[in-house]
Scaffold this active site. Structure first.
Site, PDB file in Angstrom:
ATOM      1  N   ARG A 225       0.839  -1.201   0.000  1.00 22.19           N
ATOM      2  CA  ARG A 225       0.000   0.000   0.000  1.00 22.19           C
ATOM      3  C   ARG A 225       0.869   1.244   0.000  1.00 22.19           C
ATOM      4  O   ARG A 225       0.410   2.351   0.225  1.00 22.19           O
ATOM      5  CB  ARG A 225      -0.957  -0.005   1.194  1.00 22.19           C
ATOM      6  CG  ARG A 225      -0.275  -0.134   2.529  1.00 22.19           C
ATOM      7  CD  ARG A 225      -1.281  -0.246   3.661  1.00 22.19           C
ATOM      8  NE  ARG A 225      -0.674  -0.809   4.830  1.00 22.19           N
ATOM      9  CZ  ARG A 225      -0.365  -0.113   5.930  1.00 22.19           C
ATOM     10  NH1 ARG A 225      -0.573   1.178   5.982  1.00 22.19           N
ATOM     11  NH2 ARG A 225       0.176  -0.709   6.975  1.00 22.19           N
ATOM     12  N   ASN A 226       2.171   1.043  -0.267  1.00 22.67           N
ATOM     13  CA  ASN A 226       3.135   2.136  -0.365  1.00 22.67           C
ATOM     14  C   ASN A 226       4.052   1.844  -1.547  1.00 22.67           C
ATOM     15  O   ASN A 226       4.101   0.721  -2.030  1.00 22.67           O
ATOM     16  CB  ASN A 226       3.964   2.208   0.921  1.00 22.67           C
ATOM     17  CG  ASN A 226       3.164   2.808   2.069  1.00 22.67           C
ATOM     18  OD1 ASN A 226       2.629   3.900   1.955  1.00 22.67           O
ATOM     19  ND2 ASN A 226       3.051   2.065   3.150  1.00 22.67           N
TER      20      ASN A 226
END
Lengths: 405, 405
Positions: A198-199
């Site tokens: 998610r990064n």
């Protein structure tokens, strides 16, 4: 016959709840005449996960018996393993068992599904929070969402009629489990590890993926494209940064990229189990579990998400955890390493905090080549450069600060 | 109860054939009065492997039915998986079925075991060589040994009465499977990968081990201390070099070292299976299989030893292969990598041939830090420096050359 791990559940087959063709058209028409219930973005994303088959074998939102079993024993009423309640809530006093309703996303106004309400019940929210998040602290973003739920939960089978904006906005990345499975089969893969992201990927994530590439048939780099916390890097920027990394630093045919619409709950260990559960549906035999997987703040021990895989009912989950320790570049080792393979001290390791990385990029600085690949840095610098003068820096569970560009 | 993989065979328990206490003393005395049969160093080392339980569940040298089944189907007569015939041969015309004999090592003159001869039979040596080595070329060192065997094979149960010089000469390294299992259990390990070694560890081997450390509970660095080919680095030098690497470059508690007395057969794929089979007895759930595992010359494709694990009778072998590709340092990647994880070209990689390494060390030169750790280089340089002016360089299956010191 497929060599891949079977989908989750007793049937061992994908059960997408999205309607197709005439049935879809008929249901869309019918939904227009139904009573409308507004649902949260989390509920919307859970519905779409059901729609595409990622939440196989769920047939709709959970009953009270399912909710209780999942909270207390990781098991639904029929004995199927599931680690986090998937529920729908409302404050509507009028809606009742037997009603059929249209579920409308609060943010886009899109009707996502219809639902036959089989049960209307109340829950002990604190009980759910303690079981799932191990805390009732409303500073925890997952707890906050549960505590903000409506008074009643509604259970019942759903028919999904829209995937919202995902197929369009994340074209080429957004995938159904049937699609990723087809890709893996075409590549001849059997042992597939999922990497949850998610990064943007820096070298520590690249290393996680590459360890898995070394010992598996391939890695599924699987990005969350559901809603994020404010301050997170937008999905489109992250997608480009990850694409640049994959194109330049991986061997073709060893990784496949995909995106899924779920929202983070930040439930740490329980969420790691959920990640493994739906990755099994996507065809992944293994789920990479790193340090503080799906955690937030200091609620979970760094390896609680690895340990919980030994604490669940035996045989409940076929997808296995692939545990990897905290990774970094060590100058003395002369390469990437982890706490398990580097015998040296902090002073030999390149350790940058999230704050420091964001500050550097916001100021137009470069990150060391040992921390991040130049193609990735270029994309992130461009993004930070495009922001307003003052960049709000948000860290998970940490203080918020302003950094001048 | 142990969490480790069970020993090989239906009984799932270690069956060391070494006698102990009074039984041992009585058998030693009895052996003195028995007819003596001289056996080769390979047969001696196989006997000791049986003695310490490493060849569980073998009870002695194989019968003709076992030999045939192992050659043709990887299965002994009772259905137990076994990949390479473990046989004893003789040219003795007088020895006959029903005889009890003492087996005396040709090199040390030590009586290793007694044997009750249950069967005397002839074999088709070419058939064995084709099945096991895929060649009958006597340039192949394993083929040469089979073709040089006696006219007859002798089968029957053995009682082992000596471990020869191994316990003394390799004190602290030489281990019984019961010992390594105890160590693993004390460390709380369950998933253990064996790394087969017969050469000093350079960074490519360190990387193999560290990949396994990342994803397993631990790695068993398991050195061959049986007989070597002329020109190989002596075991004591290799042991010191590996110890220096482990002490300085690994995290304590992630690796265990051990030694085993078997001789190499250089059977490539079939030998990889044998390595996995007896490593299961040592408590290893996985066997690291790299490029050209246990190969010699160009007899085997670089990954044949990985592929063969998919070609054996299902359920025959519990110990799994942990395949890892060819590893090296890549300057562009900025660390160790393999063909599966490095997308760059030869020009970016540090690739030194065995000849080049030996030549450099013989001349007192240093190896690049990206190729070998300085502690290892120091020990190897000292060894090569102690040799005569002219060092004979022998490569597996390659030309022999002289290199000036």
């Amino acid at each position: 016959m497929s060599n891949l791990i079977p989908p989750h559940g007793k049937e061992e087959k994908l059960m997408p709840l999205m309607l197709e063709g005439d049935a879809l058209q008929a249901e869309i028409t019918k939904a227009e005449g139904l009573k409308k219930l507004t649902i949260t973005t989390r509920e919307t994303s859970d519905l779409i996960m059901m729609g595409i088959g990622a939440f196989t074998p769920l047939t709709g939102f959970m009953t009270k018996a399912d909710w209780q079993g999942v909270c207390d024993k990781f098991l639904m009423a029929d004995g199927t393993f599931w680690p986090i309640p998937i529920t729908l809530s409302t404050d509507d006093e009028d809606v009742k068992e037997g009603d059929e309703v249209a579920l409308v996303d609060v943010e886009t106004g899109t009707t996502i599904a219809t639902m036959q309400i089989s049960e209307k019940y109340t829950i002990d929210k604190e009980h759910e929070c303690k079981a799932v998040f191990t805390t009732t602290d409303t500073e925890h973003p997952g707890v906050a969402k549960v505590m903000a739920q409506g008074k009643y939960n509604l259970a019942g089978p759903v028919k999904v009629i829209s995937e919202s904006y995902y197929p369009e906005e994340f074209k080429g990345l957004y995938q159904w489990p049937s699609e990723s499975r087809k890709i893996f089969e075409d590549l001849g893969w059997r042992r597939v590890a999922a990497l949850q992201l998610r990064n943007p990927m820096h070298r520590s994530h690249e290393f996680l993926a590459k360890i898995a590439v070394e010992v598996m048939d391939g890695v599924y780099i699987h990005q969350l494209v559901g809603k994020l916390k404010p301050g997170d890097i937008p999905a489109d920027v992250r997608v480009r940064a990850i694409q640049a990394l994959v194109d330049n630093w991986f061997v073709q045919g060893t990784v496949v990229q995909g995106g899924y619409p779920m929202e983070m709950r930040y439930a740490g260990p329980r969420e790691a189990l959920l990640h493994a559960t739906f990755r099994q549906n996507y065809g992944c035999s293994h789920m990479i579990i790193g340090r503080d997987h799906a955690g937030v703040g200091d609620y979970y021990g760094p390896f609680d998400a690895q340990k919980i895989f030994n604490e669940i009912p035996e045989g409940g989950l076929k997808c296995e955890n692939l545990n990897i320790d905290w990774t970094f570049h060590c100058y003395k080792c002369g390469g990437m390493a982890s706490m398990r393979t580097c015998p040296h001290g902090k002073e030999d390791r390149l350790l940058l905090s999230g704050t420091m990385v964001r500050k550097t990029l916001s100021e137009g600085g470069d990150l060391p080549a040992e921390f991040s690949r130049p193609e990735v840095v270029a994309i992130l610098k461009e993004y930070y450069g495009s922001l307003d003068e003052k960049v709000e820096i948000k860290l998970h569970g940490a203080a918020t600060g302003d950094v001048k560009k």
